[in-house]
Design a protein around this motif. Structure first.
Motif, PDB file in Angstrom:
ATOM      1  N   UNK A 195       0.828   1.959   6.435  1.00 28.38           N
ATOM      2  CA  UNK A 195       2.189   1.674   5.971  1.00 28.38           C
ATOM      3  C   UNK A 195       3.172   1.685   7.136  1.00 28.38           C
ATOM      4  N   UNK A 196       4.008   0.667   7.170  1.00 31.78           N
ATOM      5  CA  UNK A 196       4.982   0.565   8.246  1.00 31.78           C
ATOM      6  C   UNK A 196       4.445  -0.125   9.486  1.00 31.78           C
ATOM      7  N   UNK A 197       3.133  -0.311   9.556  1.00 31.71           N
ATOM      8  CA  UNK A 197       2.532  -0.986  10.710  1.00 31.71           C
ATOM      9  C   UNK A 197       1.917  -2.329  10.335  1.00 31.71           C
ATOM     10  N   UNK A 198       1.310  -2.406   9.160  1.00 27.45           N
ATOM     11  CA  UNK A 198       0.634  -3.627   8.713  1.00 27.45           C
ATOM     12  C   UNK A 198       1.447  -4.300   7.619  1.00 27.45           C
ATOM     13  N   UNK A 199       1.379  -5.631   7.575  1.00 29.29           N
ATOM     14  CA  UNK A 199       2.044  -6.401   6.530  1.00 29.29           C
ATOM     15  C   UNK A 199       1.082  -7.454   6.006  1.00 29.29           C
ATOM     16  N   UNK A 200       0.853  -7.442   4.701  1.00 26.13           N
ATOM     17  CA  UNK A 200       0.014  -8.455   4.071  1.00 26.13           C
ATOM     18  C   UNK A 200       0.915  -9.520   3.462  1.00 26.13           C
ATOM     19  N   UNK A 201       0.487 -10.770   3.563  1.00 23.38           N
ATOM     20  CA  UNK A 201       1.255 -11.867   2.985  1.00 23.38           C
ATOM     21  C   UNK A 201       0.287 -12.973   2.573  1.00 23.38           C
ATOM     22  N   UNK A 202       0.816 -13.971   1.886  1.00 31.11           N
ATOM     23  CA  UNK A 202      -0.034 -15.073   1.440  1.00 31.11           C
ATOM     24  C   UNK A 202       0.772 -16.355   1.386  1.00 31.11           C
ATOM     25  N   UNK A 233      -2.110   4.590   3.033  1.00 29.12           N
ATOM     26  CA  UNK A 233      -1.059   5.360   3.705  1.00 29.12           C
ATOM     27  C   UNK A 233      -1.079   5.193   5.221  1.00 29.12           C
ATOM     28  N   UNK A 234      -2.241   5.137   5.814  1.00 26.91           N
ATOM     29  CA  UNK A 234      -2.296   5.163   7.264  1.00 26.91           C
ATOM     30  C   UNK A 234      -1.939   3.833   7.936  1.00 26.91           C
TER      31      UNK A 234
END
Length: 111
Positions: A64-71, A61-62
């Motif tokens: 969300x909206x700030x971090x983005x995971x991708x691959x 939750x803390x």
């Protein structure tokens, strides 16, 4: 055997951004999930985000909206884009895949 190498950690001011990378080798041909964890000084390691083989993402939750995971499956690299960083994001960030941990990369958020 799976090997993971994280990179991209740095010292950044509050509100800044960083992109972490996790380069994997020895990956199996079967689908796998990549996860990012972090460990702040004196605290337990905690889960931050995951992305599965279908690229479905989940976040604590803390972030969300700030971090983005991708691959990038073709290159066997996973990323963690971190924006609007806060001092409480200071930690060593680890990549985790199929029971294997990377060595971690230090992120420090400080003015």
């Amino acid at each position: 055997q799976v090997q993971l190498v994280e990179s991209g950690g740095d010292v950044v001011q509050p509100g800044g951004s960083l992109r972490l990378s996790c380069a994997a080798s020895g990956m199996p041909s079967r689908p796998y999930t990549v996860a990012w964890y972090r460990q702040a000084p004196g605290k337990q390691r905690e889960w931050v985000a995951s992305i599965n083989a279908e690229e479905v993402t989940t976040y604590v939750a803390f972030v969300k909206g700030r971090f983005t995971i991708s691959r990038d499956n073709a290159r066997n690299v996973a990323y963690l884009q971190m924006n609007s960083l806060k001092p409480e994001d200071t930690a060593v960030y680890y990549c985790y895949v199929i029971g294997t941990w990377g060595q971690g990369t230090q992120v420090t958020v400080s003015s």
